[in-house]
Structure formats: structure tokens, C-alpha cells
Design a protein around this motif. Structure first.
Motif, PDB file in Angstrom:
ATOM      1  N   UNK A  34      -6.274   1.570   0.320  1.00 31.28           N
ATOM      2  CA  UNK A  34      -6.742   0.786   1.324  1.00 31.28           C
ATOM      3  C   UNK A  34      -6.609  -0.798   0.708  1.00 31.28           C
ATOM      4  N   UNK A  35      -7.033  -0.744  -0.515  1.00 29.47           N
ATOM      5  CA  UNK A  35      -7.027  -2.397  -1.021  1.00 29.47           C
ATOM      6  C   UNK A  35      -5.433  -2.654  -1.489  1.00 29.47           C
ATOM      7  N   UNK A  36      -4.571  -1.663  -1.503  1.00 29.42           N
ATOM      8  CA  UNK A  36      -3.203  -1.969  -1.980  1.00 29.42           C
ATOM      9  C   UNK A  36      -2.710  -2.479  -0.574  1.00 29.42           C
ATOM     10  N   UNK A 193      -7.700  -7.547  -6.906  1.00 32.17           N
ATOM     11  CA  UNK A 193      -8.616  -7.033  -7.678  1.00 32.17           C
ATOM     12  C   UNK A 193      -9.295  -5.583  -7.509  1.00 32.17           C
ATOM     13  N   UNK A 194      -9.528  -5.286  -6.248  1.00 37.12           N
ATOM     14  CA  UNK A 194     -10.058  -4.136  -6.031  1.00 37.12           C
ATOM     15  C   UNK A 194      -8.991  -2.897  -5.998  1.00 37.12           C
ATOM     16  N   UNK A 195      -7.645  -3.334  -5.889  1.00 38.99           N
ATOM     17  CA  UNK A 195      -6.537  -2.372  -5.837  1.00 38.99           C
ATOM     18  C   UNK A 195      -6.388  -1.597  -7.342  1.00 38.99           C
ATOM     19  N   UNK A 200      -1.917   3.243  -7.418  1.00 41.10           N
ATOM     20  CA  UNK A 200      -1.084   2.665  -6.211  1.00 41.10           C
ATOM     21  C   UNK A 200       0.178   3.757  -6.179  1.00 41.10           C
ATOM     22  N   UNK A 201       0.860   3.525  -5.052  1.00 45.78           N
ATOM     23  CA  UNK A 201       1.989   4.375  -4.648  1.00 45.78           C
ATOM     24  C   UNK A 201       3.135   3.479  -3.869  1.00 45.78           C
ATOM     25  N   UNK A 202       4.408   3.918  -3.940  1.00 43.74           N
ATOM     26  CA  UNK A 202       5.252   3.393  -3.439  1.00 43.74           C
ATOM     27  C   UNK A 202       5.234   3.489  -1.820  1.00 43.74           C
ATOM     28  N   UNK A 203       5.312   2.321  -0.836  1.00 48.12           N
ATOM     29  CA  UNK A 203       5.114   2.405   0.465  1.00 48.12           C
ATOM     30  C   UNK A 203       6.315   3.066   0.973  1.00 48.12           C
ATOM     31  N   UNK A 204       6.369   3.633   2.093  1.00 43.83           N
ATOM     32  CA  UNK A 204       7.423   4.211   2.697  1.00 43.83           C
ATOM     33  C   UNK A 204       8.124   3.044   3.599  1.00 43.83           C
ATOM     34  N   UNK A 205       9.371   3.228   4.030  1.00 38.56           N
ATOM     35  CA  UNK A 205       9.956   2.133   5.172  1.00 38.56           C
ATOM     36  C   UNK A 205       9.056   1.864   6.393  1.00 38.56           C
ATOM     37  N   UNK A 206       8.348   2.798   6.896  1.00 34.02           N
ATOM     38  CA  UNK A 206       7.493   2.682   7.947  1.00 34.02           C
ATOM     39  C   UNK A 206       6.260   2.091   7.684  1.00 34.02           C
TER      40      UNK A 206
END
Length: 288
Positions: A34-36, A193-195, A200-206
Motif C-alpha cells: 500500500x505505502x509503496x 517512510x511507511x513503505x 517492495x516489489x517491481x510494479x507491472x506495466x499495468x
């Protein structure tokens, strides 16, 4: 175009863009931490706002010294309101949390009477009481469906009320774009800060496209909400927050497949009806 009409149009635009942003973030939170998602959206929104302020010359306009405490307080209030809101948003149906937020015109009208000295007669106080009854029907303390997520939504209402009262204190010389930049930057820093406490993960194109959409919508929400609270009378402009209920219901149904139960709809109906009554009273008083 009258000041009240301008304020009403700004408020309707604010509600549309804020609710569309909420839908984007709720979708992103299903696949991204969420925070990412909040940080990435804030990064894009802040960069775009700075670019827009540079192009329009607002970046070079100074904030008057007397207004600086209010600008900082407003940004802090926005950040404080965002945290309980985003947590509630990820755990409640979109239409339900939107329904709770419909108490804002009532709480802002009451706060305007207490803190800004605006005149509120017994009819409007009655409308406020009925509207708050509607909120109780939505959150239903003590019922099986009531939980702490509902309390977070109510806390959001109280903090946003304070934020909007602070906005009324800003002088006309304060550039709305600079207020929006500080707001976006504050929420972005909170997200960063909260992220750090999330994987973390790599976002997809969508997901990247959805993040860009959220950034555009939140820019509109920030700008229009600042402009709406700086023109027109509070009691006339704030009832147009109820247009968010339409967006919340439609997006909840067609995007998330959610539809509020009967008591929630009844409570939302009471809240909206009292707001429309307040608007009618103000319009009649202005005409006379």
C-alpha cells in the motif's frame, strides 16, 4: 459566475477526482504494498505539480509571512488525515467509506459556527443532528459489522474538518499550486517512510499506468479542494461534497462489485438529504 457557483463547481471536481484516485489506490493495494503505491503516486504528483507551478509562474510567487503557519498546518493536517483514511480504504468497501465521509459538510458547518463565528440557526443545527444520525446508521457502533476501520473513517472526517477550516484562513495572495505541492510532498514523504516497513516489489506495466492515473487524479483533488474552500460561503459550497457518494457507489459497484446494505444506504440518504436541505436553505436565504 458567482463565487458560490465557482466554489460548488470546484467542490464537485474535487470530489470526482479524489474518489477516482481512491479507486486507483484501492486497486493498486491489491497487488502492490500500500505505502509503496502511495509513495510512487506522490512522487509523480509532486513532480507534475512543481512543473505546472513553474510553467504558470506560481513557483516564483512568495507565500506571505502571515500565511506560512496556516500553509504548514494545512499540509500537516492533510498528512494526518491521510494515514487513517488509507488504512480504512484498504479494509472497507469504497462506497462505505465514501458514505462516512459524507458527514463532512455537516461537521464543517458546525465547526464554522464554533470557530469562525458563522451564523447557524436551529434548522441547520437540526439538519446536522439528523445527518450525524445517518452517520451512526452507516458505522453502527455495537453492530456485528462495526469495527475499528469504521472508527478510522470517522477520525478522518474530524481531521479533514480541521484542514478545511485552516484553508479558510489562507489569504488570496497564497498560490493554490504551492499549497497543493506541499500537500502532495507531505503525503509522499509519509508514504516513503511507511513503505520502508513493507517488502517492495517491481510494479507491472499495468500498475505503473494505474499509478500515473492516481497521480493525475490526486493533483486535481488537491487543487480543486483548495480552490473550493477559498471561494463562496462554507454552508453553500460544502454540501456539494455529496456528489462523492455518486462516484463512490458507481465505482464500488462496477469496479469492485460492492453495494452497500440497506442500513448504510438509509444512513447515506439521511446525510445527503440534510446536506441538500442546508443547500436549499442557503439558496433561499440568498435569494431573499
Amino acid at each position: 459566475m458567482t463565487e458560490n457557483l465557482r466554489g460548488a463547481l470546484f467542490m464537485m471536481a474535487s470530489m470526482a477526482t479524489f474518489t477516482l484516485n481512491d479507486a486507483c489506490i484501492k486497486l493498486l493495494a491489491q497487488g502492490l504494498p500500500t505505502f509503496q503505491a502511495v509513495f510512487l503516486r506522490g512522487l509523480g504528483a509532486t513532480a507534475l505539480l512543481i512543473a505546472l507551478a513553474h510553467i504558470t509562474g506560481a513557483l516564483r510567487q512568495p507565500i506571505p509571512r502571515a500565511d506560512r503557519p496556516y500553509v504548514v498546518a494545512r499540509a500537516l493536517a492533510e498528512v494526518a488525515a491521510f494515514l487513517p483514511f488509507i488504512i480504512a480504504l484498504t479494509h472497507m468497501p469504497l462506497a462505505d467509506i465514501t458514505a462516512v465521509l459524507q458527514a463532512l459538510p455537516l461537521t464543517i458547518t458546525a465547526a464554522g459556527a464554533f470557530f469562525l463565528g458563522e451564523r447557524v440557526g436551529w434548522r441547520r443545527w437540526t439538519a446536522i443532528a439528523v445527518g450525524l444520525l445517518g452517520v451512526l446508521l452507516i458505522v453502527r457502533p455495537g453492530a456485528a459489522g462495526f469495527d475499528h476501520w469504521s472508527l478510522l473513517a470517522v477520525l478522518t472526517v474530524l481531521i479533514i474538518t480541521a484542514r478545511d477550516l485552516i484553508t479558510r484562513r489562507l489569504s488570496p495572495e497564497v498560490p493554490s499550486l504551492k499549497v497543493a505541492i506541499l500537500t502532495a510532498a507531505g503525503v509522499m514523504v509519509l508514504g516513503l517512510v511507511l513503505s520502508l516497513f513493507e517488502p517492495w516489489q517491481m510494479p507491472t506495466a499495468g500498475q505503473g499506468g494505474l499509478t500515473a492515473l492516481a497521480a493525475l487524479f490526486i493533483i486535481g483533488g488537491y487543487l480543486f479542494s483548495v480552490m473550493a474552500m477559498r471561494v463562496g460561503a462554507i454552508a453553500v459550497v460544502t454540501p456539494f461534497r455529496y456528489t462523492a457518494m455518486i462516484w463512490g457507489l458507481l465505482l464500488g459497484l462496477f469496479v469492485f462489485g460492492d453495494w452497500p446494505d440497506g442500513l448504510t444506504l438509509l444512513g447515506a440518504g439521511l446525510v445527503v438529504a440534510t446536506g441538500l436541505y442546508t443547500l436549499w436553505r442557503e439558496t433561499r436565504a440568498t435569494a431573499s
